[in-house]
Write a protein that holds these residues in place. Sequence first.
Motif, PDB file in Angstrom:
ATOM      1  N   GLY A  11      11.660  77.684  68.192  1.00  0.00           N
ATOM      2  CA  GLY A  11      12.318  79.022  68.998  1.00  0.00           C
ATOM      3  C   GLY A  11      11.825  78.984  70.386  1.00  0.00           C
ATOM      4  O   GLY A  11      11.045  78.175  70.831  1.00  0.00           O
ATOM      5  N   GLY A  12      12.209  79.849  71.302  1.00  0.00           N
ATOM      6  CA  GLY A  12      11.687  79.824  72.548  1.00  0.00           C
ATOM      7  C   GLY A  12      13.000  80.327  73.695  1.00  0.00           C
ATOM      8  O   GLY A  12      13.857  79.589  73.407  1.00  0.00           O
ATOM      9  N   ALA A  24      18.960  77.878  78.042  1.00  0.00           N
ATOM     10  CA  ALA A  24      19.863  76.795  77.393  1.00  0.00           C
ATOM     11  C   ALA A  24      19.114  75.593  76.820  1.00  0.00           C
ATOM     12  O   ALA A  24      19.595  74.737  76.164  1.00  0.00           O
ATOM     13  N   TYR A  25      18.228  75.203  77.689  1.00  0.00           N
ATOM     14  CA  TYR A  25      17.089  74.109  77.410  1.00  0.00           C
ATOM     15  C   TYR A  25      15.887  74.238  77.352  1.00  0.00           C
ATOM     16  O   TYR A  25      15.193  73.928  78.515  1.00  0.00           O
ATOM     17  N   PRO A  26      15.250  74.865  76.561  1.00  0.00           N
ATOM     18  CA  PRO A  26      13.917  75.100  76.566  1.00  0.00           C
ATOM     19  C   PRO A  26      12.752  73.979  76.395  1.00  0.00           C
ATOM     20  O   PRO A  26      13.158  73.061  76.199  1.00  0.00           O
ATOM     21  N   GLU A  61      21.754  78.695  69.451  1.00  0.00           N
ATOM     22  CA  GLU A  61      22.253  78.110  70.867  1.00  0.00           C
ATOM     23  C   GLU A  61      21.766  76.752  70.610  1.00  0.00           C
ATOM     24  O   GLU A  61      22.596  75.951  71.356  1.00  0.00           O
ATOM     25  N   HIS A  62      20.607  76.366  69.848  1.00  0.00           N
ATOM     26  CA  HIS A  62      20.338  74.892  70.075  1.00  0.00           C
ATOM     27  C   HIS A  62      20.461  74.200  68.827  1.00  0.00           C
ATOM     28  O   HIS A  62      19.699  73.055  68.533  1.00  0.00           O
ATOM     29  N   ARG A  63      21.271  74.610  67.740  1.00  0.00           N
ATOM     30  CA  ARG A  63      21.509  73.942  66.292  1.00  0.00           C
ATOM     31  C   ARG A  63      21.725  72.393  66.845  1.00  0.00           C
ATOM     32  O   ARG A  63      21.386  71.482  66.199  1.00  0.00           O
ATOM     33  N   ARG A  79      17.045  70.532  57.402  1.00  0.00           N
ATOM     34  CA  ARG A  79      17.565  71.808  57.192  1.00  0.00           C
ATOM     35  C   ARG A  79      17.276  72.596  58.591  1.00  0.00           C
ATOM     36  O   ARG A  79      16.123  72.884  58.739  1.00  0.00           O
ATOM     37  N   ILE A  80      18.381  73.063  58.999  1.00  0.00           N
ATOM     38  CA  ILE A  80      18.100  73.780  59.995  1.00  0.00           C
ATOM     39  C   ILE A  80      18.424  75.481  60.079  1.00  0.00           C
ATOM     40  O   ILE A  80      19.355  75.639  59.362  1.00  0.00           O
ATOM     41  N   ILE A  81      17.590  76.079  60.068  1.00  0.00           N
ATOM     42  CA  ILE A  81      17.548  77.963  59.950  1.00  0.00           C
ATOM     43  C   ILE A  81      17.910  78.199  61.303  1.00  0.00           C
ATOM     44  O   ILE A  81      16.955  78.052  62.151  1.00  0.00           O
TER      45      ILE A  81
END
Length: 119
Positions: A11-12, A24-26, A61-63, A79-81
């Motif tokens: 996250g971030g 959009a690009y942390p 937004e980062h999936r 696995r992406i939450i």
Amino acid sequence: MVDVLPVLLSGGSGTRLWPLSREAYPKQFLPLVGEDTMLQATWRRVEALASEAPIVVANEEHRFLVAEQLRVIGAPRPRIILEPVGRNTAPAIAAAALVAQADGRDPLLLVLPSNHVVR
């Protein structure tokens, strides 16, 4: 042997290193130290310990960034939450723990932020 399941916190909001890092690009998606991005470097640090693909907790937004960056380095499909709104570390870990136990197992979670540098 104990199952070790890495949980990569991705996250971030990307505000601390602006303008290099942005919403959009942390920073966890940037190669700030070396060739790997911070997310990729986090996976590489734990892949030898992992008994399975990681769980990654990320902003909705980062999936695609998460999936692509891990695919590029040959990591197993995570696995992406997806968090619709970031709620800090404790809720992210709780969500990952629920997903990890969904199939009846009780693996040992190794929780790692992916926006830190280890030297």
